[in-house]
Design an enzyme around this catalytic site. Structure first.
Site, PDB file in Angstrom:
ATOM      1  CB  SER A 137      -0.937  -0.037   1.211  1.00 13.94           C
ATOM      2  OG  SER A 137      -1.952   0.933   1.087  1.00 13.94           O
TER       3      SER A 137
ATOM      4  CG  HIS B  84      -5.802  -2.309   0.428  1.00 13.98           C
ATOM      5  ND1 HIS B  84      -5.054  -1.995  -0.692  1.00 13.98           N
ATOM      6  CD2 HIS B  84      -5.198  -1.675   1.465  1.00 13.98           C
ATOM      7  CE1 HIS B  84      -4.060  -1.206  -0.344  1.00 13.98           C
ATOM      8  NE2 HIS B  84      -4.113  -1.005   0.954  1.00 13.98           N
TER       9      HIS B  84
END
Length: 690
Positions: A550, A665
């Site tokens: 991320s 995610h």
């Protein structure tokens, strides 16, 4: 060597390429197009063909799956209505099962679990790829809850009302279609709902900008509006504090990632709670508690950045500004978390990236402080059993080499009752944990942890992976991982965790030191840790790899493009990489408070200097890179990773790519997918760094 970082960066960054509308790889941003998915499948096949071809890959993947599915793992619980609830995945329950038992039964080695909802069966019955996204029960002991389900693991989810007594969805009950939504109980017949209400109802960040009160039996489009945020705000939501005797309803306008407005809802409408925009505020019984991100001058006093302050809520709303200071940071300490029990506040503090716990009680108008005699090693976590009706709380204790333990504690006492402990997934005896400091370009001392075999030679030959994040005020703390232990430490690897600026290890000041035009400091810190490892001969560029996900994917992407000579492997997971378009993709606009706005010329000037997608060149030699992401990631767009791979391939670089077709995610939707992802990752690192 440390002092060369800045010069190396400036040489490569001022020539950053201009890529936007003319980007030849924009077509890969079309997530589910046939052409894009064909491109993904081809690269997945190449990655799997190479890495799965290693002789020990299958055994490693099987071992990791066994660890992730181990039935002796800690089943973390939450309490509602006198029962404790847990969501559980294993080899039998691949999608997972929501289950419950009594606290007494939970203490047993084999609790008597009662299944509440089986997601595997639900997915089959409804022919949907359901992934659990959580549940919200009606306080204090209602039999209804809101269940959230995601298709494939993305942030967008559906919501349905569920009857805990009947263990079934409520026919004709509250339900919301798929959206990035918020739904909170106000009472049995009312919800505060922020969702996609149609055209113009979502922010540029992709979150709801309108929150409504939805009454049972009424149509959603007829629900009464409580608040409308601006289109360029991040989001809006509403909630209720159900503490008996101190019930309040609030509306929160999230202006940006670090700024918000809080409103008290009453008979006369909404009244603004007069806090600093960058502070977090919430009620704890009769008190208003405020966490400060910057200095606050009010009532003739100045309260410092990073402090926790409290005052009587009613008197505050009447204009009084006299606060008690519950926590003041130091040069090495910060506030890590706050938990509430029926009569106490439990503060988790960090001091040089080590936790301690402080108990606070508000008695006769004064706050009483008591240090909790908790373990002094590793990371501590606190959560209440029942924040409004009990002083009992859960304490988790962990470090790199000690399996996580879960205890039941009582506010006012240092006694701890062991409940559960994670299995021993690897032999920790050969290893040692050390904490060092590197000196960054500007002289800032940056701590980091090293986990290694105590007999390892400091000869620069140790395969080493350096992990970092450095963003969003998130602290990187010690943790126990059977995956890391088996797949890396047991293979002779050294694991390093960096506590760089941008994170929350030393509070808001540590985070804000790397915001926007100061972002380079986070990269400087990370590079300084890499160089310190080399100077100490823990490792060397031939044997040193970096990994991050991320925002950490952005970190390792920037580190690779700025100092490719320091590393021989890069693992870049669900990353941000195209910083010219990040704000146009999915939730990206919500992060402009962290990185800046590329549409503003002065801000793009500094962003382009580190944007990995704009600073990778065909005439440079880079360490080999593995990028992983998920098709169903609706937070960080998979286009970042896809386009980086396409560009690097076009430039002739050797790069591997693996995209899970579901998983959100987190990169994976179940334990078996996690095992596959980590087996690929650590096989790649071993291949490159040994």
């Amino acid at each position: 060597m440390r002092h060369l970082i800045g010069e190396m960066i400036s040489e490569t960054s001022i020539t950053a390429r201009s890529i936007d509308a003319d980007d030849p790889h924009l077509w890969l941003e079309d997530v589910s197009s046939g052409a894009a998915l064909d491109w993904v499948r081809a690269r997945n096949a190449a990655c799997e063909r190479e890495l799965e071809g290693h002789s020990d890959f299958a055994a490693l993947r099987e071992r990791l799956a066994t660890i992730l599915n181990d039935k002796a793992r800690i089943a973390y619980i939450s309490e509602h209505g006198g029962l404790v609830y847990n969501f559980w995945r294993d080899a039998v329950h691949v999608r997972g099962v929501w289950r419950r038992t009594t606290l007494e039964s939970y203490r047993d080695a084999a609790p008597a679990w009662e299944t509440v909802l089986d997601l595997d069966q639900l997915a089959i019955a409804e022919r949907e790829n359901w992934v659990w996204a959580g549940a919200s029960s009606l306080p204090p002991a209602g039999t209804r809850c809101l269940v959230f389900l995601s298709r494939g693991g993305g942030d967008a989810h559906v919501m349905r009302e569920f009857d805990l007594a009947g263990k079934a969805f409520v026919a004709g009950g509250f339900a919301l279609p798929e959206s990035k939504c918020s739904a909170r109980w106000l009472d049995i017949d009312r919800l505060a709902v922020a969702t996609d209400f149609g055209a113009g109802s979502m922010t540029t960040s992709g979150y709801p900008r309108i929150v409504k009160e939805w009454r049972r039996g009424g149509a959603l489009d007829q629900a009464s509006t409580l608040f409308e945020a601006r289109a360029d705000d991040l989001s809006v939501s509403a909630y209720k504090d159900f503490t008996p005797g101190f019930e309040h309803e609030f509306v929160e306008r999230q202006i940006g990632f670090y700024s918000s407005e809080l409103f008290l809802r009453g008979d006369a409408g909404l009244v603004r709670v007069d806090k600093p925009d960058d502070a977090n505020a919430y009620t704890v019984r009769d008190q208003l508690v405020i966490e400060l991100r910057s200095d606050w001058e009010v009532g003739g006093r100045t309260y410092p950045q990073g402090a926790l302050v409290a005052t009587d809520f009613v008197r505050f709303m009447d204009g009084e500004r006299d606060f008690a200071v519950l926590f003041t940071p130091s040069a090495t300490s910060s506030l890590d978390g706050v938990a509430m029990t029926a009569s106490a506040l439990l503060l988790t503090e960090l001091d040089n990236v080590k936790n301690r716990i402080v108990e606070l009680r508000h008695v006769n108008g004064q706050w009483q402080r008591r240090e909790v005699n908790a373990p002094a090693f590793g990371a501590l976590g606190v959560s209440a059993l029942d924040a409004t009706a009990s002083d009992r709380y859960f304490l988790t204790v962990t470090d790199f080499l000690t399996p996580t333990s879960l205890y039941l504690c009582q506010a006012g006492s240092d006694r701890r009752q062991p409940l559960k402990s994670m299995p021993v997934f690897f032999d920790a005896k050969p290893y040692i944990v050390k904490q060092f400091e590197a000196v960054s370009k500007d002289g800032t001392r940056v701590p980091y942890f090293v986990v290694m075999d105590r007999k390892a030679r400091m000869d620069g030959l140790n395969p080493t992976v350096l992990y970092g994040y450095g963003g969003f005020e998130i602290a990187m703390k010690p943790f126990y991982s059977g995956v890391t232990g088996q797949a890396w430490l047991a293979k002779g690897g050294v694991y390093v965790l960096a506590n760089i600026r941008g994170g929350g290890e030393f509070g808001p000041r540590w985070h804000q030191a790397a915001l926007k035009d100061q972002r380079q400091r986070a990269f400087d810190d990370f590079l300084a840790v890499a160089q310190d490892l080399i100077e100490r001969k823990v490792s060397s560029p031939r044997h040193l790899g970096i990994m991050g996900g991320s925002n950490g994917g952005l970190l390792v992407g920037a580190a690779m493009t700025q100092r490719p000579d320091l590393f021989n492997a890069v693992v870049c997971q669900v990353p941000l990489l195209d910083m010219r378009r990040y704000h146009k993709l999915l939730a990206g606009a919500s992060w402009m408070g962290e990185y800046g706005d590329p549409e503003v010329a002065g801000e793009w000037e500094y962003i382009q200097r580190y944007s990995p997608y704009h600073n990778v060149f065909g005439d440079k030699r880079y360490p080999r890179m593995l990028l992983t992401t998920s098709t169903r990631d609706d937070r960080v767009h998979p286009g970042h990773a896809r386009k980086m791979v396409a560009l690097m391939e076009a430039q002739g670089h050797d790069v591997l790519y693996w995209e899970n077709l579901e998983g959100g995610h987190a990169g994976a939707a179940n334990n078996d997918q996690q095992a596959q992802m980590w087996a690929l990752t650590y096989t790649f690192l071993l291949e490159q760094l040994r």
